[in-house]
Design an enzyme around this catalytic site. Structure first.
Site, PDB file in Angstrom:
ATOM      1  N   ASN A 210       0.850  -1.197   0.000  1.00 51.06           N
ATOM      2  CA  ASN A 210       0.000   0.000   0.000  1.00 51.06           C
ATOM      3  C   ASN A 210       0.882   1.243   0.000  1.00 51.06           C
ATOM      4  O   ASN A 210       2.106   1.151   0.000  1.00 51.06           O
ATOM      5  CB  ASN A 210      -0.973  -0.016   1.190  1.00 51.06           C
ATOM      6  CG  ASN A 210      -0.238  -0.056   2.513  1.00 51.06           C
ATOM      7  OD1 ASN A 210       0.490   0.865   2.857  1.00 51.06           O
ATOM      8  ND2 ASN A 210      -0.389  -1.164   3.253  1.00 51.06           N
ATOM      9  N   ASP A 279      -4.280  -6.914   5.525  1.00 55.43           N
ATOM     10  CA  ASP A 279      -5.165  -7.836   6.239  1.00 55.43           C
ATOM     11  C   ASP A 279      -5.029  -9.264   5.718  1.00 55.43           C
ATOM     12  O   ASP A 279      -5.385 -10.217   6.401  1.00 55.43           O
ATOM     13  CB  ASP A 279      -6.625  -7.371   6.094  1.00 55.43           C
ATOM     14  CG  ASP A 279      -6.888  -6.123   6.923  1.00 55.43           C
ATOM     15  OD1 ASP A 279      -6.321  -6.017   8.023  1.00 55.43           O
ATOM     16  OD2 ASP A 279      -7.636  -5.233   6.451  1.00 55.43           O
ATOM     17  N   LYS A 289       9.874 -16.675  -9.705  1.00 54.54           N
ATOM     18  CA  LYS A 289       9.015 -15.669 -10.336  1.00 54.54           C
ATOM     19  C   LYS A 289       7.870 -16.354 -11.082  1.00 54.54           C
ATOM     20  O   LYS A 289       8.114 -17.308 -11.842  1.00 54.54           O
ATOM     21  CB  LYS A 289       9.868 -14.837 -11.307  1.00 54.54           C
ATOM     22  CG  LYS A 289       9.103 -13.696 -11.916  1.00 54.54           C
ATOM     23  CD  LYS A 289       9.960 -12.911 -12.890  1.00 54.54           C
ATOM     24  CE  LYS A 289       9.070 -11.974 -13.668  1.00 54.54           C
ATOM     25  NZ  LYS A 289       9.661 -11.562 -14.926  1.00 54.54           N
ATOM     26  N   PRO A 306      -2.691 -11.992  10.956  1.00 52.28           N
ATOM     27  CA  PRO A 306      -3.076 -11.692  12.345  1.00 52.28           C
ATOM     28  C   PRO A 306      -3.426 -10.216  12.487  1.00 52.28           C
ATOM     29  O   PRO A 306      -2.858  -9.367  11.783  1.00 52.28           O
ATOM     30  CB  PRO A 306      -1.816 -12.030  13.144  1.00 52.28           C
ATOM     31  CG  PRO A 306      -0.698 -12.062  12.169  1.00 52.28           C
ATOM     32  CD  PRO A 306      -1.277 -12.398  10.834  1.00 52.28           C
ATOM     33  N   ASP A 307      -4.353  -9.910  13.370  1.00 51.57           N
ATOM     34  CA  ASP A 307      -4.684  -8.519  13.684  1.00 51.57           C
ATOM     35  C   ASP A 307      -3.819  -8.109  14.878  1.00 51.57           C
ATOM     36  O   ASP A 307      -4.068  -8.527  16.014  1.00 51.57           O
ATOM     37  CB  ASP A 307      -6.184  -8.388  14.011  1.00 51.57           C
ATOM     38  CG  ASP A 307      -6.584  -6.931  14.159  1.00 51.57           C
ATOM     39  OD1 ASP A 307      -5.795  -6.157  14.741  1.00 51.57           O
ATOM     40  OD2 ASP A 307      -7.677  -6.572  13.694  1.00 51.57           O
ATOM     41  N   ILE A 308      -2.809  -7.314  14.582  1.00 52.27           N
ATOM     42  CA  ILE A 308      -1.800  -6.979  15.611  1.00 52.27           C
ATOM     43  C   ILE A 308      -2.415  -6.125  16.714  1.00 52.27           C
ATOM     44  O   ILE A 308      -2.220  -6.384  17.907  1.00 52.27           O
ATOM     45  CB  ILE A 308      -0.613  -6.234  14.958  1.00 52.27           C
ATOM     46  CG1 ILE A 308      -0.063  -7.075  13.809  1.00 52.27           C
ATOM     47  CG2 ILE A 308       0.471  -5.928  15.960  1.00 52.27           C
ATOM     48  CD1 ILE A 308       0.577  -6.289  12.699  1.00 52.27           C
ATOM     49  N   LYS A 339     -13.807  -0.489  15.446  1.00 51.95           N
ATOM     50  CA  LYS A 339     -12.410  -0.929  15.626  1.00 51.95           C
ATOM     51  C   LYS A 339     -11.907  -0.581  17.036  1.00 51.95           C
ATOM     52  O   LYS A 339     -11.163  -1.348  17.639  1.00 51.95           O
ATOM     53  CB  LYS A 339     -11.500  -0.290  14.561  1.00 51.95           C
ATOM     54  CG  LYS A 339     -11.733  -0.902  13.176  1.00 51.95           C
ATOM     55  CD  LYS A 339     -10.909  -0.236  12.084  1.00 51.95           C
ATOM     56  CE  LYS A 339     -11.287  -0.819  10.734  1.00 51.95           C
ATOM     57  NZ  LYS A 339     -10.667  -0.151   9.592  1.00 51.95           N
ATOM     58  N   LYS A 343     -10.781  -3.905  19.053  1.00 56.05           N
ATOM     59  CA  LYS A 343      -9.334  -4.067  19.297  1.00 56.05           C
ATOM     60  C   LYS A 343      -8.956  -3.647  20.717  1.00 56.05           C
ATOM     61  O   LYS A 343      -7.771  -3.583  21.048  1.00 56.05           O
ATOM     62  CB  LYS A 343      -8.543  -3.271  18.252  1.00 56.05           C
ATOM     63  CG  LYS A 343      -8.802  -3.793  16.820  1.00 56.05           C
ATOM     64  CD  LYS A 343      -8.103  -2.956  15.757  1.00 56.05           C
ATOM     65  CE  LYS A 343      -8.626  -3.289  14.370  1.00 56.05           C
ATOM     66  NZ  LYS A 343      -7.616  -3.815  13.451  1.00 56.05           N
TER      67      LYS A 343
HETATM   68  O1  PMT Z   1       2.229   6.565   6.386  1.00 59.14           O
HETATM   69  P1  PMT Z   1       1.491   7.757   5.807  1.00 59.14           P
HETATM   70  O2  PMT Z   1       1.727   7.909   4.331  1.00 59.14           O
HETATM   71  O3  PMT Z   1       1.762   9.001   6.589  1.00 59.14           O
HETATM   72  O4  PMT Z   1      -0.081   7.465   5.927  1.00 59.14           O
HETATM   73  C1  PMT Z   1      -0.700   7.434   7.187  1.00 59.14           C
HETATM   74  C2  PMT Z   1      -1.764   6.338   7.285  1.00 59.14           C
HETATM   75  C3  PMT Z   1      -2.886   6.634   6.310  1.00 59.14           C
HETATM   76  C4  PMT Z   1      -1.144   4.969   6.976  1.00 59.14           C
HETATM   77  C5  PMT Z   1      -2.286   6.392   8.775  1.00 59.14           C
HETATM   78  O5  PMT Z   1      -2.845   7.658   9.018  1.00 59.14           O
HETATM   79  C6  PMT Z   1      -3.315   5.312   9.031  1.00 59.14           C
HETATM   80  O6  PMT Z   1      -4.505   5.505   8.843  1.00 59.14           O
HETATM   81  N1  PMT Z   1      -2.867   4.113   9.502  1.00 59.14           N
HETATM   82  C7  PMT Z   1      -3.712   2.930   9.677  1.00 59.14           C
HETATM   83  C8  PMT Z   1      -3.868   2.166   8.389  1.00 59.14           C
HETATM   84  C9  PMT Z   1      -4.701   0.907   8.583  1.00 59.14           C
HETATM   85  O7  PMT Z   1      -4.185  -0.188   8.440  1.00 59.14           O
HETATM   86  O8  PMT Z   1      -5.955   1.124   8.961  1.00 59.14           O
HETATM   87  P2  PMT Z   1      -7.025  -0.044   9.271  1.00 59.14           P
HETATM   88  O9  PMT Z   1      -8.285   0.682   9.485  1.00 59.14           O
HETATM   89  O10 PMT Z   1      -6.961  -1.071   8.208  1.00 59.14           O
HETATM   90  O11 PMT Z   1      -6.509  -0.691  10.621  1.00 59.14           O
HETATM   91  C10 PMT Z   1      -6.967  -0.287  11.902  1.00 59.14           C
HETATM   92  C11 PMT Z   1      -5.852  -0.411  12.937  1.00 59.14           C
HETATM   93  O12 PMT Z   1      -5.486  -1.791  13.086  1.00 59.14           O
HETATM   94  C12 PMT Z   1      -4.585   0.321  12.581  1.00 59.14           C
HETATM   95  O13 PMT Z   1      -4.062   0.867  13.767  1.00 59.14           O
HETATM   96  C13 PMT Z   1      -3.673  -0.763  12.016  1.00 59.14           C
HETATM   97  O14 PMT Z   1      -2.293  -0.485  12.283  1.00 59.14           O
HETATM   98  C14 PMT Z   1      -4.128  -1.994  12.788  1.00 59.14           C
HETATM   99  N2  PMT Z   1      -4.023  -3.275  12.065  1.00 59.14           N
HETATM  100  C15 PMT Z   1      -4.592  -3.444  10.838  1.00 59.14           C
HETATM  101  C16 PMT Z   1      -4.528  -4.672  10.213  1.00 59.14           C
HETATM  102  C17 PMT Z   1      -3.841  -5.736  10.860  1.00 59.14           C
HETATM  103  N3  PMT Z   1      -3.754  -6.922  10.290  1.00 59.14           N
HETATM  104  N4  PMT Z   1      -3.314  -5.551  12.067  1.00 59.14           N
HETATM  105  C18 PMT Z   1      -3.380  -4.347  12.676  1.00 59.14           C
HETATM  106  O15 PMT Z   1      -2.886  -4.150  13.782  1.00 59.14           O
END
Ligand code: PMT
Length: 400
Positions: A210, A279, A289, A306-308, A339, A343
């Site tokens: 991403n 995710d 390749k 895993p969801d950290i 969330k 979480k």
């Molecule tokens: O890095 P930049 O270019 O400055 O951009 C910033 C940002 C857009 C990345 C940042 O502001 C942001 O929104 N980060 C969270 C991105 C994200 O994964 O969002 P989410 O809604 O999918 O996840 C929710 C939370 O769970 C987040 O804190 C994420 O770190 C966490 N997560 C998500 C998936 C996963 N498998 N494990 C996690 O812990």
């Protein structure tokens, strides 16, 4: 008057943003600071010394050979007097001179002589800001400890759009304040920040990833460090410049991020997860390749990662503050609230990443800070300013 008695030297160089120097001077004076302005010859084409003289209440200096009212070697006197030396706007030219140690006018001579912390607010065309020579000069200056505020991205006076617009006077004054009156309200706290995006390998040369640049996470890590915290960064793939002096654990995939975070989570007082982990990951990454087969499509099987944040939330111990981000493109607050609960977080920073100036790979963000007791709206602002706001809210939660 927070800056009463503080001596600030402000260098103004020749760019269209020079008019904003007047507001910087005015704001600093209102905060009680004593401001001494040095202008370059070119700056005088954009704004008159009289304006800055009237606002600062001090003579504006520009000529190395001017006879001062009282006998002092003027550039050395100002260099010594400065508690912080600010250059706003700072052109590509002054950055180049500073990087090379060229001292051919009053401003470049004085900044070379000063021992005070130096803060620059660059302002120039995007092409000049991104030119290899400027990148190298900026890197050299950063390595020597020169601090930067901005530049921001946006419409430029030359008609181009991109990075190079000088930060607003309020942001410059905030950066000056942070140098002169550093807040140390996070001393003794251990803070872990995640930043950047993960990459999930499909084969040795391809991945699912991403656009996270790391800017948001880095701004948080740097702000926490400046406020006295012991900070650890866990980084996926990033493109932004790393903050200096903060230990970094590098990871590639979400599973690696999980391991790195879980290994360190128990010892942290505050965990802020600004990273963008994938995710899902390919169920069967190829060792070689993947070959194209003409005329055939390809189906990828993905398995859940895993969801950290949820794992950290499940193991949360008393005294820990857990903060996540929610990157949404619809139903921002509903999704973010879900969330927050799922979480087991104390706060979630909800950003609608479809809005211009917010989210991935930009210098600014727009967010709502959601806690169980309320919501704080944070309009468009630099990621640095938002980071400070987030830390303010975290400290308010911890002190409640
Ligand atoms: O890095 P930049 O270019 O400055 O951009 C910033 C940002 C857009 C990345 C940042 O502001 C942001 O929104 N980060 C969270 C991105 C994200 O994964 O969002 P989410 O809604 O999918 O996840 C929710 C939370 O769970 C987040 O804190 C994420 O770190 C966490 N997560 C998500 C998936 C996963 N498998 N494990 C996690 O812990």
């Amino acid at each position: 008057m927070k800056l009463t008695g503080k001596e600030i030297v402000l260098g103004v160089t020749g760019g269209i943003a020079a008019y904003k120097a007047a507001e910087v001077v005015s704001r600093l004076r209102k905060m009680g600071a004593s401001v001494h302005v040095i202008m370059t010859e070119n700056a005088r084409q954009f704004i008159t010394p009289l304006t800055l003289e009237t606002l600062s209440g001090n003579p504006v200096v520009h000529d190395t050979f001017e006879r001062p009212a009282t006998w002092e070697v003027e550039h050395i006197a100002l260099a010594k007097r400065a508690e912080v030396f600010v250059i706003a706007p700072a052109t590509a030219n002054i950055l180049a001179k500073m990087a090379c140690g060229i001292a051919d006018d009053m401003l470049s001579t004085t900044v070379l002589a000063t021992k005070a912390p130096v803060l620059v607010a660059p302002a120039m065309n995007t092409g000049m800001w991104t030119a290899p020579a400027t990148r190298q000069n900026v890197e050299t200056l950063r390595q020597r400890g020169v601090r930067f505020v901005g530049p921001e991205a946006g419409f430029l006076a030359c008609g181009d759009e991109g990075s190079g617009r000088m930060s607003e006077p309020a942001a410059i004054v905030e950066a000056i304040e942070a140098i002169l009156c550093p807040r140390r309200d996070m001393e003794g706290l251990r803070v872990m920040v995640t930043a950047g995006g993960t990459r999930e390998r499909l084969d040795p040369v391809r991945y699912i990833g991403n656009d996270s640049s790391g800017k948001m996470g880095f701004a948080l890590a740097e702000a926490a460090r400046q406020r006295g915290a012991e900070v650890t960064l866990v980084c996926g793939h990033t493109t932004a410049e790393r903050p200096r002096g903060i230990p970094v654990a590098e990871v590639e995939s979400t599973c690696e991020l999980y391991d790195a975070v879980m290994e360190r989570a128990a010892e942290q007082d505050i965990i802020i997860q600004a990273a963008a982990p994938a995710d899902y990951r390919p169920a069967h990454p190829s060792v070689q390749k993947i070959k194209k087969k003409a005329g055939e499509g390809i189906t990828l099987e993905l398995v859940e990662n895993p969801d950290i944040a949820a794992a950290v939330g499940a193991g949360k111990r008393p005294g820990q503050t857990l903060v996540g981000f929610a990157a949404e493109t619809e139903h921002l607050l509903d999704n973010a609230r879900r969330k927050l609960d799922k979480k087991n977080l104390d706060m979630i920073v909800a950003n609608d990443v479809s809005r211009s100036g917010a989210g991935f790979n930009v210098d600014t963000n727009i967010a709502t800070l959601l806690t169980r007791s309320g919501a704080v709206e944070c309009p468009l602002q630099s990621k640095q300013a938002l980071a400070e706001r987030i830390l303010d809210e975290i400290m308010a939660l911890r002190n409640a």
